[in-house]
Design a protein around this motif. Structure first.
Motif, PDB file in Angstrom:
ATOM      1  N   LEU A  21       0.830  -1.205   0.000  1.00 15.98           N
ATOM      2  CA  LEU A  21       0.000   0.000   0.000  1.00 15.98           C
ATOM      3  C   LEU A  21       0.867   1.258   0.000  1.00 15.98           C
ATOM      4  O   LEU A  21       0.611   2.189  -0.764  1.00 15.98           O
ATOM      5  N   LEU A  22       1.919   1.266   0.831  1.00 20.70           N
ATOM      6  CA  LEU A  22       2.848   2.404   0.835  1.00 20.70           C
ATOM      7  C   LEU A  22       3.508   2.591  -0.523  1.00 20.70           C
ATOM      8  O   LEU A  22       3.627   3.719  -1.021  1.00 20.70           O
ATOM      9  N   ALA A  23       3.930   1.496  -1.118  1.00 20.75           N
ATOM     10  CA  ALA A  23       4.584   1.576  -2.425  1.00 20.75           C
ATOM     11  C   ALA A  23       3.619   2.120  -3.478  1.00 20.75           C
ATOM     12  O   ALA A  23       4.010   2.943  -4.319  1.00 20.75           O
ATOM     13  N   LYS A  24       2.374   1.675  -3.424  1.00 22.20           N
ATOM     14  CA  LYS A  24       1.382   2.159  -4.380  1.00 22.20           C
ATOM     15  C   LYS A  24       1.122   3.655  -4.184  1.00 22.20           C
ATOM     16  O   LYS A  24       1.062   4.408  -5.159  1.00 22.20           O
ATOM     17  N   GLU A  25       0.984   4.084  -2.913  1.00 16.40           N
ATOM     18  CA  GLU A  25       0.750   5.498  -2.626  1.00 16.40           C
ATOM     19  C   GLU A  25       1.911   6.366  -3.085  1.00 16.40           C
ATOM     20  O   GLU A  25       1.708   7.470  -3.576  1.00 16.40           O
ATOM     21  N   ARG A  26       3.131   5.870  -2.922  1.00 11.25           N
ATOM     22  CA  ARG A  26       4.319   6.642  -3.277  1.00 11.25           C
ATOM     23  C   ARG A  26       4.787   6.392  -4.703  1.00 11.25           C
ATOM     24  O   ARG A  26       5.782   6.957  -5.141  1.00 11.25           O
ATOM     25  N   LYS A  27       4.059   5.511  -5.402  1.00  9.20           N
ATOM     26  CA  LYS A  27       4.383   5.177  -6.793  1.00  9.20           C
ATOM     27  C   LYS A  27       5.844   4.724  -6.920  1.00  9.20           C
ATOM     28  O   LYS A  27       6.620   5.255  -7.711  1.00  9.20           O
ATOM     29  N   THR A  28       6.181   3.731  -6.109  1.00 14.36           N
ATOM     30  CA  THR A  28       7.537   3.189  -6.128  1.00 14.36           C
ATOM     31  C   THR A  28       7.476   1.679  -5.914  1.00 14.36           C
ATOM     32  O   THR A  28       6.391   1.112  -5.761  1.00 14.36           O
ATOM     33  N   GLN A  29       8.622   1.037  -5.881  1.00 11.38           N
ATOM     34  CA  GLN A  29       8.692  -0.411  -5.690  1.00 11.38           C
ATOM     35  C   GLN A  29       8.701  -0.746  -4.202  1.00 11.38           C
ATOM     36  O   GLN A  29       9.185   0.037  -3.372  1.00 11.38           O
ATOM     37  N   THR A  30       8.190  -1.926  -3.878  1.00  9.23           N
ATOM     38  CA  THR A  30       8.181  -2.362  -2.480  1.00  9.23           C
ATOM     39  C   THR A  30       9.606  -2.501  -1.938  1.00  9.23           C
ATOM     40  O   THR A  30       9.855  -2.241  -0.770  1.00  9.23           O
ATOM     41  N   SER A  31      10.548  -2.870  -2.785  1.00 12.43           N
ATOM     42  CA  SER A  31      11.936  -3.021  -2.334  1.00 12.43           C
ATOM     43  C   SER A  31      12.506  -1.680  -1.862  1.00 12.43           C
ATOM     44  O   SER A  31      13.309  -1.636  -0.923  1.00 12.43           O
ATOM     45  N   LYS A  32      12.099  -0.578  -2.489  1.00 10.65           N
ATOM     46  CA  LYS A  32      12.573   0.744  -2.052  1.00 10.65           C
ATOM     47  C   LYS A  32      11.994   1.114  -0.694  1.00 10.65           C
ATOM     48  O   LYS A  32      12.661   1.739   0.124  1.00 10.65           O
ATOM     49  N   ILE A  33      10.744   0.720  -0.449  1.00 13.13           N
ATOM     50  CA  ILE A  33      10.118   0.983   0.849  1.00 13.13           C
ATOM     51  C   ILE A  33      10.901   0.250   1.940  1.00 13.13           C
ATOM     52  O   ILE A  33      11.241   0.815   2.980  1.00 13.13           O
ATOM     53  N   ILE A  34      11.215  -1.022   1.694  1.00 11.73           N
ATOM     54  CA  ILE A  34      11.954  -1.828   2.663  1.00 11.73           C
ATOM     55  C   ILE A  34      13.364  -1.280   2.852  1.00 11.73           C
ATOM     56  O   ILE A  34      13.866  -1.165   3.973  1.00 11.73           O
ATOM     57  N   TYR A  35      14.001  -0.879   1.768  1.00 17.99           N
ATOM     58  CA  TYR A  35      15.356  -0.312   1.808  1.00 17.99           C
ATOM     59  C   TYR A  35      15.380   0.954   2.658  1.00 17.99           C
ATOM     60  O   TYR A  35      16.231   1.120   3.525  1.00 17.99           O
ATOM     61  N   GLU A  36      14.412   1.847   2.426  1.00 16.74           N
ATOM     62  CA  GLU A  36      14.356   3.098   3.185  1.00 16.74           C
ATOM     63  C   GLU A  36      14.047   2.835   4.655  1.00 16.74           C
ATOM     64  O   GLU A  36      14.584   3.511   5.537  1.00 16.74           O
ATOM     65  N   ALA A  37      13.208   1.832   4.936  1.00 20.46           N
ATOM     66  CA  ALA A  37      12.880   1.503   6.326  1.00 20.46           C
ATOM     67  C   ALA A  37      14.119   0.993   7.054  1.00 20.46           C
ATOM     68  O   ALA A  37      14.381   1.382   8.203  1.00 20.46           O
ATOM     69  N   LEU A  38      14.868   0.131   6.417  1.00 22.96           N
ATOM     70  CA  LEU A  38      16.101  -0.381   7.030  1.00 22.96           C
ATOM     71  C   LEU A  38      17.113   0.746   7.232  1.00 22.96           C
ATOM     72  O   LEU A  38      17.764   0.827   8.283  1.00 22.96           O
ATOM     73  N   ALA A  39      17.256   1.616   6.246  1.00 19.87           N
ATOM     74  CA  ALA A  39      18.189   2.739   6.364  1.00 19.87           C
ATOM     75  C   ALA A  39      17.796   3.635   7.531  1.00 19.87           C
ATOM     76  O   ALA A  39      18.649   4.054   8.326  1.00 19.87           O
ATOM     77  N   GLN A  40      16.504   3.907   7.666  1.00 19.81           N
ATOM     78  CA  GLN A  40      16.032   4.743   8.770  1.00 19.81           C
ATOM     79  C   GLN A  40      16.304   4.064  10.109  1.00 19.81           C
ATOM     80  O   GLN A  40      16.762   4.701  11.058  1.00 19.81           O
ATOM     81  N   TYR A  41      16.051   2.787  10.205  1.00 23.53           N
ATOM     82  CA  TYR A  41      16.281   2.033  11.440  1.00 23.53           C
ATOM     83  C   TYR A  41      17.757   2.057  11.832  1.00 23.53           C
ATOM     84  O   TYR A  41      18.102   2.166  13.005  1.00 23.53           O
ATOM     85  N   LEU A  42      18.619   1.958  10.839  1.00 22.86           N
ATOM     86  CA  LEU A  42      20.060   1.929  11.087  1.00 22.86           C
ATOM     87  C   LEU A  42      20.665   3.327  11.207  1.00 22.86           C
ATOM     88  O   LEU A  42      21.854   3.475  11.480  1.00 22.86           O
ATOM     89  N   GLY A  43      19.851   4.361  10.984  1.00 19.35           N
ATOM     90  CA  GLY A  43      20.346   5.732  11.064  1.00 19.35           C
ATOM     91  C   GLY A  43      21.197   6.119   9.881  1.00 19.35           C
ATOM     92  O   GLY A  43      22.073   6.971   9.976  1.00 19.35           O
ATOM     93  N   GLU A  44      20.939   5.509   8.754  1.00 19.45           N
ATOM     94  CA  GLU A  44      21.701   5.780   7.536  1.00 19.45           C
ATOM     95  C   GLU A  44      20.856   6.592   6.561  1.00 19.45           C
ATOM     96  O   GLU A  44      19.633   6.621   6.651  1.00 19.45           O
ATOM     97  N   ASN A  45      21.519   7.231   5.603  1.00 23.50           N
ATOM     98  CA  ASN A  45      20.827   7.963   4.552  1.00 23.50           C
ATOM     99  C   ASN A  45      20.531   6.997   3.413  1.00 23.50           C
ATOM    100  O   ASN A  45      21.441   6.364   2.891  1.00 23.50           O
ATOM    101  N   ALA A  46      19.273   6.885   3.020  1.00 25.65           N
ATOM    102  CA  ALA A  46      18.880   5.914   2.000  1.00 25.65           C
ATOM    103  C   ALA A  46      19.335   6.326   0.608  1.00 25.65           C
ATOM    104  O   ALA A  46      19.519   5.486  -0.263  1.00 25.65           O
ATOM    105  N   ASN A  47      19.503   7.616   0.358  1.00 28.91           N
ATOM    106  CA  ASN A  47      19.931   8.124  -0.947  1.00 28.91           C
ATOM    107  C   ASN A  47      19.109   7.573  -2.101  1.00 28.91           C
ATOM    108  O   ASN A  47      19.648   7.116  -3.112  1.00 28.91           O
ATOM    109  N   THR A  48      17.799   7.577  -1.960  1.00 26.61           N
ATOM    110  CA  THR A  48      16.939   7.147  -3.058  1.00 26.61           C
ATOM    111  C   THR A  48      16.361   8.364  -3.736  1.00 26.61           C
ATOM    112  O   THR A  48      16.166   9.409  -3.128  1.00 26.61           O
TER     113      THR A  48
END
Length: 116
Positions: A21-48
């Motif tokens: 649902l998040l990916a559909k709302e943001r018009k992106t791939q689910t893998s990018k949602i997961i990537y950004e979530a992991l980056a946020q959790y780790l305190g890293e910049n996702a650079n997407t």
């Protein structure tokens, strides 16, 4: 940041539905949602390219357009179609109707027995 590797894990179906649902709302791939979530959790910049800020800017632009369309629709409505509310009288005519803020009697129930 070094070379990227592929990782996998099992998640509940409810999470998958939320991610999709998040990916559909943001018009992106689910893998990018997961990537950004992991980056946020780790305190890293996702650079997407599709950052959350960009998605919010798109949503605000869409909402502004919808608001402008609704404003035009309201302005085009017939003035006679609006419901007219009766006027409410707000001034006080007599001093007899004045309500005092202080009660006529003093309540002592809340005091301890020795102070009554």
């Amino acid at each position: 940041m070094g070379e990227k590797i592929k990782v996998s894990c099992k998640i509940p179906q409810e999470w998958e539905a939320k991610i999709e649902l998040l990916a559909k709302e943001r018009k992106t791939q689910t893998s990018k949602i997961i990537y950004e979530a992991l980056a946020q959790y780790l305190g890293e910049n996702a650079n997407t390219d599709d950052s959350r800020l960009n998605a919010l800017e798109v949503e605000v632009t869409m909402l502004k357009r919808q608001l402008a369309e609704l404003t035009i629709l309201i302005k085009n409505q017939q003035p006679n179609s609006l419901v007219k509310l009766p006027k409410v009288q707000t001034n006080v005519d007599d001093d007899d109707d004045f309500i005092e803020d202080e009660p006529d009697e003093i309540l002592y129930d809340f005091l301890p027995p020795e102070e009554r």
